[in-house]
Design an enzyme around this catalytic site. Structure first.
Site, short mmCIF file in Angstrom:
data_model
loop_
_atom_site.label_atom_id
_atom_site.label_comp_id
_atom_site.label_asym_id
_atom_site.label_seq_id
_atom_site.Cartn_x
_atom_site.Cartn_y
_atom_site.Cartn_z
N HIS A 1 0.65 -1.13 -0.03
CA HIS A 1 0.07 0.01 0.06
C HIS A 1 0.91 1.36 0.03
O HIS A 1 0.37 2.34 -0.43
CB HIS A 1 -0.86 0.08 1.23
CG HIS A 1 -2.12 -1.21 1.25
ND1 HIS A 1 -2.79 -1.31 0.20
CD2 HIS A 1 -2.47 -1.97 2.09
CE1 HIS A 1 -3.75 -2.34 0.60
NE2 HIS A 1 -3.45 -2.82 1.66
N ASP B 1 -3.52 -10.95 -1.80
CA ASP B 1 -3.94 -10.41 -0.37
C ASP B 1 -5.51 -9.95 -0.62
O ASP B 1 -5.98 -9.61 -1.56
CB ASP B 1 -3.13 -9.11 -0.48
CG ASP B 1 -3.03 -8.21 1.10
OD1 ASP B 1 -4.27 -7.86 1.37
OD2 ASP B 1 -2.19 -8.44 1.74
N HIS C 1 -6.78 -7.26 0.27
CA HIS C 1 -6.87 -5.95 0.06
C HIS C 1 -6.22 -5.56 -1.53
O HIS C 1 -5.05 -6.13 -1.84
CB HIS C 1 -6.06 -4.98 0.91
CG HIS C 1 -6.64 -5.14 2.30
ND1 HIS C 1 -6.24 -6.00 3.38
CD2 HIS C 1 -7.72 -4.54 2.72
CE1 HIS C 1 -7.12 -5.73 4.48
NE2 HIS C 1 -7.81 -4.99 4.19
N ASP D 1 -4.31 -12.48 4.71
CA ASP D 1 -5.48 -12.00 4.99
C ASP D 1 -6.75 -12.46 4.30
O ASP D 1 -7.88 -12.02 4.47
CB ASP D 1 -5.44 -10.71 5.26
CG ASP D 1 -4.84 -9.66 4.13
OD1 ASP D 1 -4.80 -10.15 3.15
OD2 ASP D 1 -4.78 -8.65 4.26
#
Length: 423
Positions: free
Chosen positions: A137, A172, A174, A261
């Site tokens: 990120h 992931d 995200h 995750d």
């Protein structure tokens, strides 16, 4: 297919010593747990283990702005209150707190991914693993989503010195927004991200319509998913899309971000993948047979993160691991079952066949807009000018891990506490 993959694995016990704070979901301690699980299964005997160098500020500034890197280096928990403007400007604070040894933590995980890329570039290995990396990120001038330095972008920049085309794959939960943004305008990196998408779900980006711009148009691929996706739906979609991507784009090297995750039961996630389903994606990418850089990423139910990345280390080594976890310093985290596999949760899969079919068709349609692999003109390889020279024979690269790892403390008092394993 190569007969036997040579695998380099990067680890420094110091990454597990840092502490984001008592209520923060990111627990770097999960990296120590992963490493000790890898050791307990004797996987370290089948690969070369290196301690990464700590990335120099000038290396970090290959992507990040120099003033941002300088501030990360300078700030500490005792002085942060003196710099409210910079803290706000660089987005440090709640999600991305300032903690002790923060900059050194960034140097280690970024150094691991840069070293992994260099070993691949110099054909010293076929697969390089840095579970501490994958912090996808972070932006050029700001921290985001628990990420301060974007090691993946730095690793890809390194790979671009030797490869005309790099494929980046992100599983992931995200969206891999920082990596996508860094290469949004170029055809030399194709980014493919499978993630939960929704306005209220961090980071809020990653719609199937986000496809890149200018030279990079059609070279960003997003697969937005809904809650509860299971192994069957996820792996089928993954294999279909990645096969077509590799056939169309013809990359020279692959970077795979394995954020855990996306597993069932993650504290921040909402998917229903088993460890075997997650690992099936790794197995599929390995079989492609291209040089491969593998990193970690998110993952907030830490005993499951350790299980997942250990199984995936086994997959990369073509080693099936027994389900019963061998005794190791962290065994109490895996009690009472002490088994490697985890049950999937009973949550509804909101990804209908028609929804997934529509996404797949849109992605394949966009890929058809790339008629053939782009003919990127390679420049002369820039030197690794910012690294102090040393003779490979004289000093084993990245310094072999030895007793140092064994001597690392096993557990922090403030890391293991009642209720930490609660989902």
């Amino acid at each position: 297919m190569r007969s036997k993959d040579r695998i380099s694995y990067f680890y420094d016990g110091d990454v597990g010593n840092v502490y984001f704070g008592p209520n923060h979901p990111m627990k770097p301690h999960r990296l120590c747990m992963t490493h000790h699980l890898v050791l307990s299964y004797d996987l370290h005997k089948k690969m070369e283990i290196y301690r990464p160098h700590k990335a120099y500020p000038v290396e970090l500034a290959q992507f990040h702005s120099a003033d941002y890197v300088e501030f990360l280096q300078r700030i500490n928990p005792d002085t942060q209150h003196l710099f409210p403007e910079e803290m706000a400007k660089f987005k440090l604070g709640e999600d991305c707190p300032v903690f002790d040894d923060m900059f050194e933590f960034c140097q280690i995980y970024a150094g691991g991914t840069i070293d992994a890329a260099r070993r691949l570039n110099n054909q010293l290995c076929d697969i390089a693993i840095n579970w501490a990396g994958g912090l996808h990120h972070a932006k050029k001038c700001e921290a985001s989503g628990f990420c301060y330095i974007n090691d993946l972008v730095l690793g890809i920049l390194e790979l671009l010195k030797y490869h005309a085309r790099v494929l980046y794959i992100d599983i992931d939960v995200h969206h891999g927004d920082g990596v996508e943004e860094a290469f949004y305008f170029t055809d030399r990196v194709m980014t493919v991200s499978f993630h939960k998408y929704g306005n209220l779900f961090f980071p809020g980006s990653g719609d199937v319509k986000e496809i890149g711009e200018q030279e990079g148009k059609f070279y960003a691929i997003n697969i937005p998913l809904k809650d509860g996706i299971d192994d069957t739906s996820f792996t089928r979609l993954f294999k279909t899309i990645i096969s077509k991507v590799v056939e169309t784009y013809q990359p020279g090297v692959i970077v795979l971000q394995c954020g855990a995750d996306s597993l069932a039961g993650d504290r921040l996630g909402c998917f229903n993948l088993s460890i075997d389903g997650h690992a099936e994606c790794v197995r599929f990418v390995k079989k492609i047979g291209l040089p491969l850089l593998v990193t970690g990423g998110g993952g907030y139910t830490k005993e499951n993160v350790a299980r997942c990345w250990t199984v995936e280390t086994g997959v990369l080594l073509d080693t099936e691991l027994p389900n019963e976890i061998p005794d190791n310093e962290y065994i109490k985290y895996f009690a009472p079952e002490c088994s490697l596999r985890i049950p999937t949760a009973h949550i509804e899969n909101f990804n209908s066949k028609s929804y997934l079919g529509t996404i797949k068709m849109q992605v394949l349609e966009n890929l058809r807009c790339i008629q053939h692999a782009p003919s990127v003109q390679m420049q002369e390889v820039p030197p690794d000018y910012y690294i102090p020279d040393f003779d490979e024979d004289e000093k084993n690269p990245d310094e072999r891990i030895d007793q140092h790892t064994q001597d690392k403390h096993i557990q922090r008092d403030d890391e293991y506490y009642e209720g930490d394993n609660d989902k």
